[in-house]
Scaffold this motif. Structure first.
Motif, PDB file in Angstrom:
ATOM      1  N   ARG A 172       0.834  -1.206   0.000  1.00 35.87           N
ATOM      2  CA  ARG A 172       0.000   0.000   0.000  1.00 35.87           C
ATOM      3  C   ARG A 172       0.867   1.254   0.000  1.00 35.87           C
ATOM      4  NH1 ARG A 172      -3.660   2.382   4.149  1.00 35.87           N
ATOM      5  NH2 ARG A 172      -5.244   3.530   2.990  1.00 35.87           N
ATOM      6  N   MET A 173       1.984   1.236   0.716  1.00 32.63           N
ATOM      7  CA  MET A 173       2.906   2.375   0.673  1.00 32.63           C
ATOM      8  C   MET A 173       3.422   2.596  -0.737  1.00 32.63           C
ATOM      9  SD  MET A 173       5.257   2.449   4.133  1.00 32.63           S
ATOM     10  CE  MET A 173       5.424   0.707   4.427  1.00 32.63           C
ATOM     11  N   ASP A 174       3.740   1.507  -1.423  1.00 30.75           N
ATOM     12  CA  ASP A 174       4.246   1.634  -2.791  1.00 30.75           C
ATOM     13  C   ASP A 174       3.175   2.199  -3.710  1.00 30.75           C
ATOM     14  OD1 ASP A 174       6.438   1.164  -4.686  1.00 30.75           O
ATOM     15  OD2 ASP A 174       5.090  -0.310  -5.578  1.00 30.75           O
ATOM     16  N   GLN A 175       1.916   1.807  -3.480  1.00 34.16           N
ATOM     17  CA  GLN A 175       0.816   2.356  -4.271  1.00 34.16           C
ATOM     18  C   GLN A 175       0.695   3.865  -4.044  1.00 34.16           C
ATOM     19  OE1 GLN A 175      -3.037   0.615  -3.459  1.00 34.16           O
ATOM     20  NE2 GLN A 175      -4.125   2.286  -4.485  1.00 34.16           N
ATOM     21  N   PHE A 176       0.744   4.286  -2.773  1.00 37.71           N
ATOM     22  CA  PHE A 176       0.699   5.723  -2.469  1.00 37.71           C
ATOM     23  C   PHE A 176       1.865   6.449  -3.133  1.00 37.71           C
ATOM     24  CE2 PHE A 176      -1.692   4.781   1.686  1.00 37.71           C
ATOM     25  CZ  PHE A 176      -2.896   5.214   1.163  1.00 37.71           C
ATOM     26  N   VAL A 198      -0.276   5.208   5.327  1.00 39.85           N
ATOM     27  CA  VAL A 198      -0.610   3.780   5.411  1.00 39.85           C
ATOM     28  C   VAL A 198      -1.203   3.420   6.770  1.00 39.85           C
ATOM     29  CG1 VAL A 198       1.600   2.887   6.280  1.00 39.85           C
ATOM     30  CG2 VAL A 198       0.221   1.489   4.713  1.00 39.85           C
ATOM     31  N   ILE A 199      -0.946   4.233   7.784  1.00 44.92           N
ATOM     32  CA  ILE A 199      -1.504   3.981   9.108  1.00 44.92           C
ATOM     33  C   ILE A 199      -2.993   4.322   9.146  1.00 44.92           C
ATOM     34  CG2 ILE A 199      -1.433   4.697  11.538  1.00 44.92           C
ATOM     35  CD1 ILE A 199       0.825   2.915  10.834  1.00 44.92           C
ATOM     36  N   GLY A 200      -3.429   5.233   8.281  1.00 39.85           N
ATOM     37  CA  GLY A 200      -4.825   5.654   8.274  1.00 39.85           C
ATOM     38  C   GLY A 200      -5.761   4.582   7.742  1.00 39.85           C
ATOM     39  N   ASN A 201      -7.041   4.932   7.682  1.00 42.86           N
ATOM     40  CA  ASN A 201      -8.026   3.989   7.158  1.00 42.86           C
ATOM     41  C   ASN A 201      -7.718   3.626   5.707  1.00 42.86           C
ATOM     42  OD1 ASN A 201      -9.543   3.858   9.499  1.00 42.86           O
ATOM     43  ND2 ASN A 201     -10.836   5.587   8.938  1.00 42.86           N
ATOM     44  N   ASP A 202      -8.113   2.420   5.318  1.00 42.21           N
ATOM     45  CA  ASP A 202      -7.892   1.957   3.944  1.00 42.21           C
ATOM     46  C   ASP A 202      -8.927   2.610   3.026  1.00 42.21           C
ATOM     47  OD1 ASP A 202      -7.028   0.670   1.732  1.00 42.21           O
ATOM     48  OD2 ASP A 202      -7.641  -1.340   2.376  1.00 42.21           O
ATOM     49  N   ASN A 203      -8.715   3.897   2.745  1.00 38.16           N
ATOM     50  CA  ASN A 203      -9.665   4.699   1.991  1.00 38.16           C
ATOM     51  C   ASN A 203      -9.122   4.948   0.587  1.00 38.16           C
ATOM     52  OD1 ASN A 203     -11.306   6.723   0.906  1.00 38.16           O
ATOM     53  ND2 ASN A 203     -11.629   7.695   2.906  1.00 38.16           N
ATOM     54  N   PRO A 204      -9.872   4.585  -0.456  1.00 40.32           N
ATOM     55  CA  PRO A 204      -9.369   4.781  -1.828  1.00 40.32           C
ATOM     56  C   PRO A 204      -9.207   6.254  -2.202  1.00 40.32           C
ATOM     57  CG  PRO A 204     -11.675   4.095  -1.837  1.00 40.32           C
ATOM     58  CD  PRO A 204     -11.192   3.925  -0.438  1.00 40.32           C
ATOM     59  N   GLU A 205      -9.781   7.155  -1.390  1.00 37.67           N
ATOM     60  CA  GLU A 205      -9.697   8.585  -1.677  1.00 37.67           C
ATOM     61  C   GLU A 205      -8.546   9.265  -0.939  1.00 37.67           C
ATOM     62  OE1 GLU A 205     -11.659   9.999  -3.982  1.00 37.67           O
ATOM     63  OE2 GLU A 205     -12.428   7.961  -4.282  1.00 37.67           O
ATOM     64  N   THR A 206      -7.696   8.492  -0.296  1.00 34.29           N
ATOM     65  CA  THR A 206      -6.632   9.078   0.530  1.00 34.29           C
ATOM     66  C   THR A 206      -5.731  10.006  -0.276  1.00 34.29           C
ATOM     67  OG1 THR A 206      -6.612   7.222   2.094  1.00 34.29           O
ATOM     68  CG2 THR A 206      -4.630   8.576   1.984  1.00 34.29           C
ATOM     69  N   SER A 207      -5.241   9.545  -1.405  1.00 36.82           N
ATOM     70  CA  SER A 207      -4.338  10.367  -2.213  1.00 36.82           C
ATOM     71  C   SER A 207      -5.038  11.628  -2.712  1.00 36.82           C
ATOM     72  CB  SER A 207      -3.800   9.565  -3.397  1.00 36.82           C
ATOM     73  OG  SER A 207      -2.965   8.511  -2.954  1.00 36.82           O
ATOM     74  N   VAL A 210      -5.126  14.150   0.065  1.00 32.22           N
ATOM     75  CA  VAL A 210      -3.820  14.791   0.260  1.00 32.22           C
ATOM     76  C   VAL A 210      -3.616  15.908  -0.760  1.00 32.22           C
ATOM     77  CG1 VAL A 210      -1.316  14.463   0.118  1.00 32.22           C
ATOM     78  CG2 VAL A 210      -2.723  12.772   1.298  1.00 32.22           C
ATOM     79  N   LEU A 211      -3.906  15.620  -2.015  1.00 34.23           N
ATOM     80  CA  LEU A 211      -3.674  16.602  -3.074  1.00 34.23           C
ATOM     81  C   LEU A 211      -4.613  17.798  -2.943  1.00 34.23           C
ATOM     82  CD1 LEU A 211      -3.144  14.169  -6.090  1.00 34.23           C
ATOM     83  CD2 LEU A 211      -1.402  15.399  -4.784  1.00 34.23           C
ATOM     84  N   ALA A 212      -5.849  17.535  -2.554  1.00 37.70           N
ATOM     85  CA  ALA A 212      -6.804  18.635  -2.374  1.00 37.70           C
ATOM     86  C   ALA A 212      -6.375  19.536  -1.223  1.00 37.70           C
ATOM     87  CB  ALA A 212      -8.203  18.066  -2.125  1.00 37.70           C
ATOM     88  N   LEU A 213      -5.913  18.929  -0.145  1.00 30.59           N
ATOM     89  CA  LEU A 213      -5.475  19.719   1.006  1.00 30.59           C
ATOM     90  C   LEU A 213      -4.221  20.516   0.655  1.00 30.59           C
ATOM     91  CD1 LEU A 213      -6.006  20.373   3.978  1.00 30.59           C
ATOM     92  CD2 LEU A 213      -4.626  18.381   4.600  1.00 30.59           C
ATOM     93  N   ASN A 214      -3.327  19.897  -0.088  1.00 29.24           N
ATOM     94  CA  ASN A 214      -2.113  20.607  -0.512  1.00 29.24           C
ATOM     95  C   ASN A 214      -2.459  21.828  -1.360  1.00 29.24           C
ATOM     96  OD1 ASN A 214       0.833  20.805  -0.869  1.00 29.24           O
ATOM     97  ND2 ASN A 214       0.389  20.290  -2.994  1.00 29.24           N
ATOM     98  N   GLU A 215      -3.403  21.668  -2.263  1.00 27.90           N
ATOM     99  CA  GLU A 215      -3.817  22.788  -3.119  1.00 27.90           C
ATOM    100  C   GLU A 215      -4.458  23.896  -2.295  1.00 27.90           C
ATOM    101  OE1 GLU A 215      -4.173  25.119  -6.395  1.00 27.90           O
ATOM    102  OE2 GLU A 215      -3.017  23.276  -6.113  1.00 27.90           O
ATOM    103  N   ALA A 216      -5.232  23.516  -1.288  1.00 28.83           N
ATOM    104  CA  ALA A 216      -5.859  24.518  -0.419  1.00 28.83           C
ATOM    105  C   ALA A 216      -4.798  25.333   0.319  1.00 28.83           C
ATOM    106  CB  ALA A 216      -6.798  23.827   0.565  1.00 28.83           C
ATOM    107  N   PHE A 217      -3.732  24.676   0.751  1.00 30.24           N
ATOM    108  CA  PHE A 217      -2.635  25.399   1.408  1.00 30.24           C
ATOM    109  C   PHE A 217      -1.911  26.303   0.418  1.00 30.24           C
ATOM    110  CE2 PHE A 217      -2.749  22.247   4.952  1.00 30.24           C
ATOM    111  CZ  PHE A 217      -2.659  23.139   6.006  1.00 30.24           C
ATOM    112  N   ARG A 218      -1.670  25.811  -0.768  1.00 38.10           N
ATOM    113  CA  ARG A 218      -0.954  26.592  -1.782  1.00 38.10           C
ATOM    114  C   ARG A 218      -1.684  27.884  -2.109  1.00 38.10           C
ATOM    115  NH1 ARG A 218       2.975  24.129  -5.197  1.00 38.10           N
ATOM    116  NH2 ARG A 218       2.268  25.487  -6.877  1.00 38.10           N
ATOM    117  N   GLY A 234       0.352  14.899   5.391  1.00 39.76           N
ATOM    118  CA  GLY A 234      -0.285  13.584   5.476  1.00 39.76           C
ATOM    119  C   GLY A 234      -1.076  13.420   6.755  1.00 39.76           C
ATOM    120  N   THR A 235      -0.516  13.862   7.868  1.00 41.75           N
ATOM    121  CA  THR A 235      -1.218  13.761   9.144  1.00 41.75           C
ATOM    122  C   THR A 235      -2.521  14.550   9.112  1.00 41.75           C
ATOM    123  OG1 THR A 235       0.893  13.562  10.307  1.00 41.75           O
ATOM    124  CG2 THR A 235      -1.027  14.122  11.628  1.00 41.75           C
TER     125      THR A 235
END
Length: 330
Positions: A172-176, A198-207, A210-218, A234-235
């Motif tokens: 799963r880490m390699d997939q991320f 990888v510690i978080g829930n097995d959510n297919p929307e995880t990535s 992350v990208l949406a939150l990164n864009e919001a910060f940018r 990530g946290t």
């Protein structure tokens, strides 16, 4: 800021002043990390307890031990927050030896990784968790031989403590990594990010999260996609709060801290300030998780991630200090 969060942020600043005054010879980031560790526990910095813990380390280690290196101040700080310092230190030294026996290399990272395991699992599980840590490390090394090194030891310990199955966790880490690497510059930081996710829930929307939150910060000119802040992104992405709400909270905390003594632009750079701001927000949300917003399991997972991140920040700071000391002596 919410009153409870505002009180913790003020406590962090107060602790930073206390520690700076009492331990002037320590690197500024190490001082601030110690202040954060105390603020996370809602405690005022106890400089005498830190001194006593530091002396305890010296009494139980040899002159050239890694425990007396640049991470010693942070270990002393963490020990000072525990009621059973002698037991904690003895257990940590034991776990450290177990990790060295299976070919982990001596370093500030290993000291803090050993502390992670020694303080979060019962003694009868030390050997098992150390072996799991090595299995995770070897699996990561097999997938990314040039990225995996001593700076992964701490998150390796975190993974060992979790309930993750090794092979599926590595996969799963390699997939991320494959999903997120094209979006970020630092490959090493992306690997650290995957270890958090990888510690978080097995959510297919995880990535996607992350990208949406990164864009919001940018959009706010807050770059959480840099080398030291990417794992913090990530946290935050594992929290249930709305992305805009999280960005608002981190920005508000960052801007308030910037106005405080010793937190101005001449004293601390923006990336480090974002590290502390995001850590304080994550800690605040974990307290809400413990109140039942999410499951106890998820609350514990994120708590472990925050602890591991603080430890990783500590070791990274120690490595920075070590490099600076080496450079100045040449």
């Amino acid at each position: 800021m919410q009153p409870q969060h505002a009180a913790r942020v003020e406590l962090f600043v107060s602790n930073a002043q206390i520690i700076k005054k009492s331990f002037k010879w320590q690197h500024a980031m190490m001082q601030r990390l110690a202040a954060l560790l105390y603020a996370a526990e809602n405690k005022s910095a106890d400089e005498e307890a830190i001194r006593q813990s530091h002396e305890l380390i010296k009494q139980h280690t040899k002159l050239f031990s890694s425990f007396r290196g640049h991470s010693s101040f942070s270990i002393a700080t963490m020990l000072s927050l525990t009621p059973d310092k002698n037991v904690r230190l003895t257990d940590t030294l034991h776990v450290y030896d177990l990790m060295k026996q299976i070919k982990f290399r001596s370093s500030d990272y290993l000291v803090i990784a050993a502390y992670q395991i020694a303080t979060q699992v019962p003694p009868e599980q030390f050997q098992l968790k150390v072996e799991r840590a090595k299995s995770f490390y070897d699996g990561m090394k097999a997938e990314h031989p040039f990225l995996t090194g001593q700076d992964d030891y701490i998150f390796t310990a975190m993974l060992a403590i979790s309930d993750l199955e090794v092979d599926s966790g590595i996969a799963r880490m390699d997939q991320f990594y494959r999903e997120l690497k094209p979006e970020f510059f630092s490959r090493n930081s992306v690997q650290a990010l995957t270890q958090v996710l990888v510690i978080g829930n097995d959510n297919p929307e995880t990535s996607t999260r992350v990208l949406a939150l990164n864009e919001a910060f940018r959009k706010r000119n807050l770059r959480m996609d840099k080398t030291y802040t990417l794992p913090s992104l990530g946290t935050l992405s594992l929290l249930s709060a709305d992305s805009e709400q999280l960005v608002d909270q981190v920005e508000e905390t960052h801007d308030w801290l910037r106005t405080q003594k010793s937190f101005g632009a001449w004293s601390i750079d923006k990336q480090e300030l974002l590290l502390f701001s995001s850590a304080l927000i994550a800690i605040q949300h974990v307290e809400s998780l413990r109140s039942g917003v999410l499951t106890t399991t998820m609350s514990t997972s994120i708590t472990n991630i925050i602890i591991a991140q603080q430890a990783a920040m500590t070791a990274a700071a120690a490595a920075t200090v070590a490099a600076a000391s080496s450079s100045s002596s040449n």
